[in-house]
Design a protein around this motif. Structure first.
Motif, PDB file in Angstrom:
ATOM      1  N   VAL A  79      29.490  61.425  25.622  1.00  0.00           N
ATOM      2  CA  VAL A  79      29.002  62.788  25.857  1.00  0.00           C
ATOM      3  C   VAL A  79      29.863  63.508  26.881  1.00  0.00           C
ATOM      4  O   VAL A  79      30.231  64.671  26.704  1.00  0.00           O
ATOM      5  N   VAL A  80      30.199  62.819  27.983  1.00  0.00           N
ATOM      6  CA  VAL A  80      31.028  63.427  29.025  1.00  0.00           C
ATOM      7  C   VAL A  80      32.382  63.827  28.471  1.00  0.00           C
ATOM      8  O   VAL A  80      32.886  64.922  28.721  1.00  0.00           O
ATOM      9  N   VAL A  81      33.008  62.931  27.701  1.00  0.00           N
ATOM     10  CA  VAL A  81      34.313  63.215  27.112  1.00  0.00           C
ATOM     11  C   VAL A  81      34.214  64.411  26.173  1.00  0.00           C
ATOM     12  O   VAL A  81      35.077  65.294  26.170  1.00  0.00           O
ATOM     13  N   ALA A  82      33.133  64.451  25.380  1.00  0.00           N
ATOM     14  CA  ALA A  82      32.958  65.553  24.434  1.00  0.00           C
ATOM     15  C   ALA A  82      32.810  66.876  25.167  1.00  0.00           C
ATOM     16  O   ALA A  82      33.380  67.884  24.776  1.00  0.00           O
ATOM     17  N   VAL A  83      32.021  66.862  26.259  1.00  0.00           N
ATOM     18  CA  VAL A  83      31.830  68.087  27.027  1.00  0.00           C
ATOM     19  C   VAL A  83      33.135  68.536  27.658  1.00  0.00           C
ATOM     20  O   VAL A  83      33.486  69.717  27.643  1.00  0.00           O
ATOM     21  N   MET A  84      33.889  67.597  28.220  1.00  0.00           N
ATOM     22  CA  MET A  84      35.171  67.941  28.828  1.00  0.00           C
ATOM     23  C   MET A  84      36.133  68.490  27.792  1.00  0.00           C
ATOM     24  O   MET A  84      36.861  69.451  28.040  1.00  0.00           O
ATOM     25  N   TRP A  85      36.145  67.899  26.608  1.00  0.00           N
ATOM     26  CA  TRP A  85      37.024  68.389  25.534  1.00  0.00           C
ATOM     27  C   TRP A  85      36.640  69.791  25.129  1.00  0.00           C
ATOM     28  O   TRP A  85      37.478  70.668  24.954  1.00  0.00           O
ATOM     29  N   GLN A  86      35.303  70.020  25.026  1.00  0.00           N
ATOM     30  CA  GLN A  86      34.832  71.340  24.624  1.00  0.00           C
ATOM     31  C   GLN A  86      35.222  72.390  25.646  1.00  0.00           C
ATOM     32  O   GLN A  86      35.680  73.477  25.300  1.00  0.00           O
ATOM     33  N   ARG A  87      35.049  72.065  26.928  1.00  0.00           N
ATOM     34  CA  ARG A  87      35.406  73.018  27.972  1.00  0.00           C
ATOM     35  C   ARG A  87      36.899  73.301  27.960  1.00  0.00           C
ATOM     36  O   ARG A  87      37.339  74.436  28.108  1.00  0.00           O
ATOM     37  N   GLY A  88      37.690  72.259  27.753  1.00  0.00           N
ATOM     38  CA  GLY A  88      39.132  72.445  27.711  1.00  0.00           C
ATOM     39  C   GLY A  88      39.556  73.296  26.542  1.00  0.00           C
ATOM     40  O   GLY A  88      40.483  74.094  26.627  1.00  0.00           O
ATOM     41  N   SER A  89      38.839  73.159  25.410  1.00  0.00           N
ATOM     42  CA  SER A  89      39.215  73.889  24.214  1.00  0.00           C
ATOM     43  C   SER A  89      38.907  75.369  24.347  1.00  0.00           C
ATOM     44  O   SER A  89      39.432  76.187  23.605  1.00  0.00           O
ATOM     45  N   ASP A  90      38.028  75.737  25.300  1.00  0.00           N
ATOM     46  CA  ASP A  90      37.665  77.136  25.483  1.00  0.00           C
ATOM     47  C   ASP A  90      38.552  77.840  26.497  1.00  0.00           C
ATOM     48  O   ASP A  90      38.325  79.008  26.816  1.00  0.00           O
ATOM     49  N   THR A  91      39.536  77.161  27.039  1.00  0.00           N
ATOM     50  CA  THR A  91      40.416  77.765  28.025  1.00  0.00           C
ATOM     51  C   THR A  91      41.162  78.942  27.420  1.00  0.00           C
ATOM     52  O   THR A  91      41.772  78.814  26.358  1.00  0.00           O
ATOM     53  N   PRO A  92      41.110  80.119  28.047  1.00  0.00           N
ATOM     54  CA  PRO A  92      41.804  81.285  27.490  1.00  0.00           C
ATOM     55  C   PRO A  92      43.305  81.039  27.361  1.00  0.00           C
ATOM     56  O   PRO A  92      43.952  80.564  28.301  1.00  0.00           O
ATOM     57  N   ARG A  93      43.835  81.369  26.216  1.00  0.00           N
ATOM     58  CA  ARG A  93      45.272  81.246  25.996  1.00  0.00           C
ATOM     59  C   ARG A  93      45.948  82.544  26.455  1.00  0.00           C
ATOM     60  O   ARG A  93      45.409  83.629  26.304  1.00  0.00           O
ATOM     61  N   ASN A  94      47.136  82.394  27.041  1.00  0.00           N
ATOM     62  CA  ASN A  94      47.881  83.542  27.568  1.00  0.00           C
ATOM     63  C   ASN A  94      47.085  84.248  28.669  1.00  0.00           C
ATOM     64  O   ASN A  94      47.135  85.478  28.802  1.00  0.00           O
ATOM     65  N   ASP A  95      46.336  83.450  29.434  1.00  0.00           N
ATOM     66  CA  ASP A  95      45.456  84.005  30.453  1.00  0.00           C
ATOM     67  C   ASP A  95      46.244  84.820  31.473  1.00  0.00           C
ATOM     68  O   ASP A  95      47.287  84.406  31.951  1.00  0.00           O
ATOM     69  N   GLY A  96      45.726  86.005  31.779  1.00  0.00           N
ATOM     70  CA  GLY A  96      46.383  86.886  32.730  1.00  0.00           C
ATOM     71  C   GLY A  96      47.081  88.063  32.068  1.00  0.00           C
ATOM     72  O   GLY A  96      47.447  89.030  32.744  1.00  0.00           O
ATOM     73  N   TYR A  97      47.259  87.995  30.735  1.00  0.00           N
ATOM     74  CA  TYR A  97      47.944  89.096  30.058  1.00  0.00           C
ATOM     75  C   TYR A  97      47.060  90.335  29.981  1.00  0.00           C
ATOM     76  O   TYR A  97      47.524  91.462  30.156  1.00  0.00           O
ATOM     77  N   GLY A  98      45.786  90.132  29.691  1.00  0.00           N
ATOM     78  CA  GLY A  98      44.882  91.268  29.568  1.00  0.00           C
ATOM     79  C   GLY A  98      44.833  91.821  28.160  1.00  0.00           C
ATOM     80  O   GLY A  98      45.069  91.108  27.187  1.00  0.00           O
ATOM     81  N   THR A  99      44.550  93.103  28.054  1.00  0.00           N
ATOM     82  CA  THR A  99      44.397  93.750  26.757  1.00  0.00           C
ATOM     83  C   THR A  99      45.654  94.543  26.397  1.00  0.00           C
ATOM     84  O   THR A  99      46.636  94.527  27.150  1.00  0.00           O
TER      85      THR A  99
END
Length: 250
Positions: free
Chosen positions: A36-56
Motif C-alpha cells: 500500500v505504501v509503495v502504491a501511494v508513493m507511486w501514485q503521488r510521484g505520478s501526479d508530479t506536474p511536468r514542466n513545472d514552473g512554466y505556467g500557462t
C-alpha cells in the motif's frame, strides 16, 4: 484446456499452532502495508506536474479561435498536430490531467508544436454531483464568456485555474463555486469587465448547454471511454497513464 479437478474426499483442516498462525498473519499484514505504501508513493510521484514552473500560455502570437459548437482552439498559425481535449469542469481526472500536463502542453502551444482544441463537456451525473446541481453547466458557460471576448493568454490562465486543485470543487462536496467566484477567476486571469458581466448574467448559458451536448456526442463518436478524453490527430491516447504522451508528439 484444463479441467477442474474434483475429489469425493472431504477436506479436513489440520490443526496448526496459534503461534505460527499469528506470525503468518503479522507477516501478511506487513506485506500488505508495504504494498500500500509503495502504491501511494507511486501514485503521488505520478501526479508530479511536468514542466513545472512554466505556467500557462504566454506567447502573444498564439491565436484563440472559437470553432463550431463552441470548441476553443489555441494555436500559433499553421501549428500541428491537433490535440483535442474533452473535459467536464467537475471531473476530478480532468483536474489531474491539467495539474500534471497543463504546463507542458502550454509550452507546446507557445512553441507552435501543437494546436489544442478544448471541448468542454457537461456530464449530467457530474453536474448533479455538485452542491448546486449545476456547477459544470455554469463553469462551461463562464468559459464561453472568456473565449468570446478574450485572447489565448487569458483563456489559458482561466482554463488552468478552472481545473486547478485550489478551485475545482469536489464531487458530492458541501459547496462548489458561485458565478461570482467564476467571474473573479476570469478577472484574475486577465479578463475585462464585459467578460465578468457575461458570467454574472448567465448570458452564455443556453449556447453553452447546446455546445456541451455537441461535445458529448463528439466524445462518444471519438471512441473515448469518458472524460478526460484526449486525441492526437484523431487518435485516442491514454493521457492519464502515459506520462510521455505530450513529449512524444512530433
Amino acid at each position: 484446456m484444463s479441467q477442474k479437478r474434483t475429489s469425493s474426499a472431504k477436506y479436513t483442516p489440520q490443526p496448526t499452532s496459534s503461534t505460527s498462525t499469528y506470525v503468518l498473519a503479522a507477516v501478511a499484514v506487513l506485506v500488505v502495508a508495504v504494498v500500500v505504501v509503495v502504491a501511494v508513493m507511486w501514485q503521488r510521484g505520478s501526479d508530479t506536474p511536468r514542466n513545472d514552473g512554466y505556467g500557462t500560455v504566454k506567447n502573444s502570437n498564439v491565436e484563440l479561435t472559437v470553432l463550431p459548437d463552441g470548441v476553443v482552439q489555441l494555436a500559433v498559425a499553421n501549428a500541428a498536430p491537433v490535440v483535442d481535449l474533452f473535459e467536464d469542469p467537475m471531473c476530478p481526472f480532468c483536474g489531474d490531467l491539467e495539474v500534471k500536463h497543463g504546463q507542458e502542453l502550454a509550452q507546446k502551444i507557445d512553441d507552435g508544436a501543437v494546436a489544442v482544441r478544448y471541448h468542454l463537456v457537461v456530464l449530467p451525473q457530474l453536474d448533479a454531483s455538485s452542491a448546486s446541481g449545476s456547477y459544470s453547466s455554469r463553469a462551461v458557460a463562464a468559459s464561453h464568456c472568456v473565449a468570446a471576448s478574450e485572447n489565448a493568454i487569458v483563456y489559458s490562465a482561466f482554463h488552468a485555474g478552472l481545473f486547478g486543485t485550489e478551485f475545482q470543487p469536489e464531487e458530492n462536496g458541501d459547496s462548489d463555486r458561485t458565478d461570482t467566484e467564476l467571474a473573479d477567476l476570469a478577472q484574475k486571469s486577465g479578463a475585462g469587465e464585459a467578460t465578468t458581466q457575461c458570467i454574472l448574467s448567465g448570458a452564455m448559458t443556453d449556447v453553452a448547454a447546446a455546445d456541451a451536448a455537441s461535445a458529448r456526442e463528439a466524445l462518444s463518436a471519438a471512441g473515448a471511454a469518458g472524460t478526460p478524453g484526449v486525441l492526437v490527430d484523431g487518435q485516442v491516447v491514454d493521457a492519464l497513464r502515459d506520462s510521455s504522451w505530450i513529449e512524444s508528439i512530433g
